[in-house]
Design an enzyme around this catalytic site. Structure first.
Site: not given
Ligand code: 13P
Length: 341
Positions: A262-264, A178, A293, A290, A220, A33
């Site tokens: 958010s996952g991208g 998660e 990115r 949660s 999550k 990043r």
């Molecule tokens: P993102 O929201 O960037 O996907 O990250 C959340 C996270 O904690 C992934 O493990």
């Protein structure tokens, strides 16, 4: 296990209009990043960057319920010598910790991974609790592609997630569970739905088998979206409808809250999808964010590794945190984004 206390913390993590800041990037991920914004990655620069987030008092005290930290960060002090954990606590947010040790290839399952980190986990949880962690995170990763996911991958990851969750509760720490179905592939939204349903069913079966108290955890998950390489992007309503459908089918009402990754997704998509789900209303669990990115991309870009940009980065963070807080209440409007731009 003190379930009343675990439940109190879980409820606080998903309190109305608040969500979790995922700032637990490993040193490798945060370097990627930082490379993207031309910032050097050193222990000090990582500390400075994270400190600027934790000192965004407006964001932290109004919109953020908790912060997921990385092992390095939970041990670091702010520039003035105060532990970063104390800086977070002063804002009213709860410190948490990522406890998994990352992804390794899963034997006999090409292109699939298992999350490691169970060995010695109880001892590490005891140490993290002493350092102030009230909750923890473990991320399992399920990919979609030709012939995957497999039963083996889903079952082994669900088992490990439940092992982790049970250990956390036994040590008085709320587990964030998660299971992430990735959006990297070229699959359509319905394949994501099927993989997410399959994964969540197995995860809750394992949580039950391993006696995890659902009232003392936070889920999550990913949202149900098409793969990034798929030609047609689903509409906001389609994502919201399919995500709610799979959650209603798989997540017991005893779970206090669901905090999405958010996952991208783009910043605005992540916000719009959460908002659309909350506008539906009448759900048995609280739905919040949660995000890693989707909360940090904007402040990172504004900061670019320069101390003179700290105030601009903090403004960008406050904005995203506020937008997602409104989405967690189902009160976001896209016009609010344009005003800030
Ligand atoms: P993102 O929201 O960037 O996907 O990250 C959340 C996270 O904690 C992934 O493990």
């Amino acid at each position: 296990m003190n379930l009343a206390e675990l439940n109190r913390v879980a409820e606080a993590m998903v309190a109305p209009g608040r969500g979790i800041l995922a700032a637990d990037e490993s040193s490798g991920t945060i370097k990627k990043r930082f490379d993207a914004i031309g910032a050097e990655s050193s222990a000090d620069s990582r500390r400075d960057y994270r400190e600027l987030l934790f000192r965004s008092t407006e964001a932290m005290s109004k919109y953020i319920s908790g912060v997921i930290l990385y092992d390095e960060t939970i041990r670091q002090n702010a520039r003035d010598g105060a532990p970063l954990v104390k800086v977070i606590e002063k804002t009213g947010a709860l410190p948490g910790i990522k406890v998994d040790k990352g992804l390794k290839p899963l034997p006999f399952c090409p292109n699939e991974v298992i999350t490691e980190g169970l060995d010695g986990l109880r001892e590490r949880l005891v140490e993290y609790r002493g350092l102030g962690a009230k909750f923890a995170k473990w991320r399992a990763v399920i990919d979609i592609g030709a012939g995957i996911p497999t039963h083996t991958c889903i079952n082994t990851n669900a088992h490990a997630l439940a092992r982790y969750a049970a250990l956390c509760q036994d040590e008085g720490i709320v587990p964030i569970v998660e299971p992430e179905v990735l959006m990297d592939g070229d699959h359509d939204i319905d394949r994501c739905y099927i993989a997410t349903e399959w994964t969540l069913k197995r995860v809750f079966e394992q949580l039950y088998d391993q006696r995890v108290a659902l009232e003392g955890m936070v889920l999550k998950p990913n949202m149900v979206v098409a793969g990034k390489k798929y030609a047609r992007r689903a509409t906001v309503d389609e994502v919201a409808d399919k995500t709610l459908k799979v959650l209603k089918a798989c997540v017991p009402a005893a779970v206090p809250g669901i905090a999405f990754l958010s996952g991208g997704q783009s910043d605005e998509d992540a916000t719009a999808h959460l908002d659309a789900m909350n506008k539906t209303g009448g759900l048995p669990w609280r739905l919040t964010f949660s995000y890693g990115r989707a909360l940090q991309a904007a402040p990172q870009k504004a900061w670019a590794g320069r101390s003179e940009n700290v105030a601009a980065a903090q403004r960008a963070f406050v904005h995203r945190a506020m937008m997602n807080s409104l989405a967690a209440l189902g009160q976001w409007k896209s016009e609010l984004e344009k005003k800030a731009a």
